[in-house]
Design a protein around this motif. Structure first.
Motif, PDB file in Angstrom:
ATOM      1  N   LEU A 180       0.785  -1.224   0.000  1.00 26.90           N
ATOM      2  CA  LEU A 180       0.000   0.000   0.000  1.00 26.90           C
ATOM      3  C   LEU A 180       0.826   1.288   0.000  1.00 26.90           C
ATOM      4  CD1 LEU A 180      -2.883  -1.025   2.413  1.00 26.90           C
ATOM      5  CD2 LEU A 180      -2.919  -0.892  -0.076  1.00 26.90           C
ATOM      6  N   PRO A 181       1.870   1.412   0.828  1.00 23.87           N
ATOM      7  CA  PRO A 181       2.587   2.698   0.838  1.00 23.87           C
ATOM      8  C   PRO A 181       3.321   2.945  -0.477  1.00 23.87           C
ATOM      9  CG  PRO A 181       3.168   1.388   2.767  1.00 23.87           C
ATOM     10  CD  PRO A 181       2.391   0.513   1.848  1.00 23.87           C
ATOM     11  N   HIS A 182       3.226   4.164  -0.964  1.00 24.29           N
ATOM     12  CA  HIS A 182       3.955   4.542  -2.166  1.00 24.29           C
ATOM     13  C   HIS A 182       5.186   5.363  -1.815  1.00 24.29           C
ATOM     14  CE1 HIS A 182       0.774   3.036  -4.668  1.00 24.29           C
ATOM     15  NE2 HIS A 182      -0.103   3.741  -3.978  1.00 24.29           N
ATOM     16  N   GLN A 183       5.176   5.952  -0.624  1.00 20.95           N
ATOM     17  CA  GLN A 183       6.286   6.819  -0.243  1.00 20.95           C
ATOM     18  C   GLN A 183       6.498   6.718   1.267  1.00 20.95           C
ATOM     19  OE1 GLN A 183       5.971  10.660  -2.033  1.00 20.95           O
ATOM     20  NE2 GLN A 183       7.154  11.651  -0.467  1.00 20.95           N
ATOM     21  N   LEU A 184       7.764   6.544   1.660  1.00 18.18           N
ATOM     22  CA  LEU A 184       8.135   6.544   3.074  1.00 18.18           C
ATOM     23  C   LEU A 184       9.095   7.697   3.299  1.00 18.18           C
ATOM     24  CD1 LEU A 184       8.745   2.751   3.741  1.00 18.18           C
ATOM     25  CD2 LEU A 184       6.719   4.096   4.256  1.00 18.18           C
ATOM     26  N   ILE A 185       8.748   8.571   4.228  1.00 15.81           N
ATOM     27  CA  ILE A 185       9.546   9.759   4.493  1.00 15.81           C
ATOM     28  C   ILE A 185      10.164   9.633   5.874  1.00 15.81           C
ATOM     29  CG2 ILE A 185       9.498  12.265   4.710  1.00 15.81           C
ATOM     30  CD1 ILE A 185       6.991  12.217   2.908  1.00 15.81           C
ATOM     31  N   ALA A 186      11.477   9.749   5.928  1.00 17.58           N
ATOM     32  CA  ALA A 186      12.191   9.705   7.208  1.00 17.58           C
ATOM     33  C   ALA A 186      12.219  11.114   7.809  1.00 17.58           C
ATOM     34  CB  ALA A 186      13.600   9.188   7.026  1.00 17.58           C
ATOM     35  N   ILE A 187      12.039  11.177   9.113  1.00 13.96           N
ATOM     36  CA  ILE A 187      12.099  12.429   9.857  1.00 13.96           C
ATOM     37  C   ILE A 187      13.376  12.408  10.678  1.00 13.96           C
ATOM     38  CG2 ILE A 187      10.943  13.807  11.618  1.00 13.96           C
ATOM     39  CD1 ILE A 187       8.325  12.451  10.767  1.00 13.96           C
ATOM     40  N   GLU A 188      14.045  13.536  10.757  1.00 16.22           N
ATOM     41  CA  GLU A 188      15.272  13.598  11.558  1.00 16.22           C
ATOM     42  C   GLU A 188      14.956  13.235  13.003  1.00 16.22           C
ATOM     43  OE1 GLU A 188      18.458  15.911  11.154  1.00 16.22           O
ATOM     44  OE2 GLU A 188      18.026  16.686   9.171  1.00 16.22           O
ATOM     45  N   SER A 189      15.764  12.368  13.575  1.00 19.36           N
ATOM     46  CA  SER A 189      15.490  11.857  14.917  1.00 19.36           C
ATOM     47  C   SER A 189      15.544  12.951  15.980  1.00 19.36           C
ATOM     48  CB  SER A 189      16.466  10.734  15.263  1.00 19.36           C
ATOM     49  OG  SER A 189      17.790  11.213  15.226  1.00 19.36           O
ATOM     50  N   ARG A 190      16.277  14.029  15.730  1.00 15.89           N
ATOM     51  CA  ARG A 190      16.364  15.091  16.732  1.00 15.89           C
ATOM     52  C   ARG A 190      15.045  15.863  16.872  1.00 15.89           C
ATOM     53  NH1 ARG A 190      20.348  19.238  13.541  1.00 15.89           N
ATOM     54  NH2 ARG A 190      18.991  19.522  11.736  1.00 15.89           N
ATOM     55  N   TYR A 191      14.150  15.728  15.874  1.00 12.26           N
ATOM     56  CA  TYR A 191      12.853  16.396  15.940  1.00 12.26           C
ATOM     57  C   TYR A 191      11.756  15.506  16.506  1.00 12.26           C
ATOM     58  CZ  TYR A 191      15.103  19.759  12.851  1.00 12.26           C
ATOM     59  OH  TYR A 191      15.949  20.673  12.302  1.00 12.26           O
ATOM     60  N   VAL A 192      12.092  14.276  16.849  1.00 14.51           N
ATOM     61  CA  VAL A 192      11.093  13.322  17.320  1.00 14.51           C
ATOM     62  C   VAL A 192      11.333  13.014  18.790  1.00 14.51           C
ATOM     63  CG1 VAL A 192      10.151  11.003  17.015  1.00 14.51           C
ATOM     64  CG2 VAL A 192      10.935  12.287  15.029  1.00 14.51           C
ATOM     65  N   VAL A 193      10.295  13.206  19.598  1.00  9.54           N
ATOM     66  CA  VAL A 193      10.333  12.804  21.003  1.00  9.54           C
ATOM     67  C   VAL A 193       9.700  11.425  21.082  1.00  9.54           C
ATOM     68  CG1 VAL A 193       9.595  13.386  23.344  1.00  9.54           C
ATOM     69  CG2 VAL A 193      10.127  15.209  21.714  1.00  9.54           C
ATOM     70  N   SER A 194      10.449  10.447  21.575  1.00 10.02           N
ATOM     71  CA  SER A 194      10.011   9.053  21.509  1.00 10.02           C
ATOM     72  C   SER A 194       8.658   8.820  22.179  1.00 10.02           C
ATOM     73  CB  SER A 194      11.064   8.136  22.115  1.00 10.02           C
ATOM     74  OG  SER A 194      11.272   8.454  23.466  1.00 10.02           O
TER      75      SER A 194
END
Length: 131
Positions: free
Chosen positions: A99-113
């Protein structure tokens, strides 16, 4: 009597009694064609780099919950893709159905676990396997 039996009075009035079924009843317009499109998976890194692979070359996939983060390994014929992120089990099931056509990675420093929504990819690694 057969329930599918129809008197074709309308078709006889139109002088075409051999017509099997009107296109309206079949749900197909005369000038419409269904085009089969190739299924690709596009990987996007935070710096804008993109790479796509065809789902037709996907051989296997593996989901590994490694504690706080999850890892998905995708094995293509000539590439191995590793996805690391949070709550990736639903993404793995979607990849199973192509199903997914695109996977976008986000910089880990912007993500709070603790606040990361499910399906957050923080790292994508693509390795070329043996030729």
């Amino acid at each position: 009597m057969n329930p599918n039996f129809k008197l074709r009075f309308d078709q006889m009035k139109e002088s075409n009694p051999a017509d099997t079924a009107p296109e309206k009843e079949m749900g197909v317009a005369s000038n419409e064609y269904t085009l089969a499109r190739p299924l690709n998976l596009c990987l996007v890194w935070p710096d804008g780099k993109r790479f796509f692979l065809s789902y037709s070359y996907l051989i296997a996939g593996e989901f590994n919950p490694e504690g706080e983060t999850n890892r998905i390994q995708l094995y293509f014929t000539t590439y191995q893709v590793s996805l690391k992120g949070y709550g990736l089990e639903a993404l793995f099931m979607a990849l199973l159905e192509q199903l997914p056509h695109q996977l976008i990675a986000i910089e880990s420093r912007y993500v709070v676990s603790e606040e990361a929504p499910d399906g957050t990819v923080i790292e994508i690694t693509v390795e070329k396997t043996g030729e």
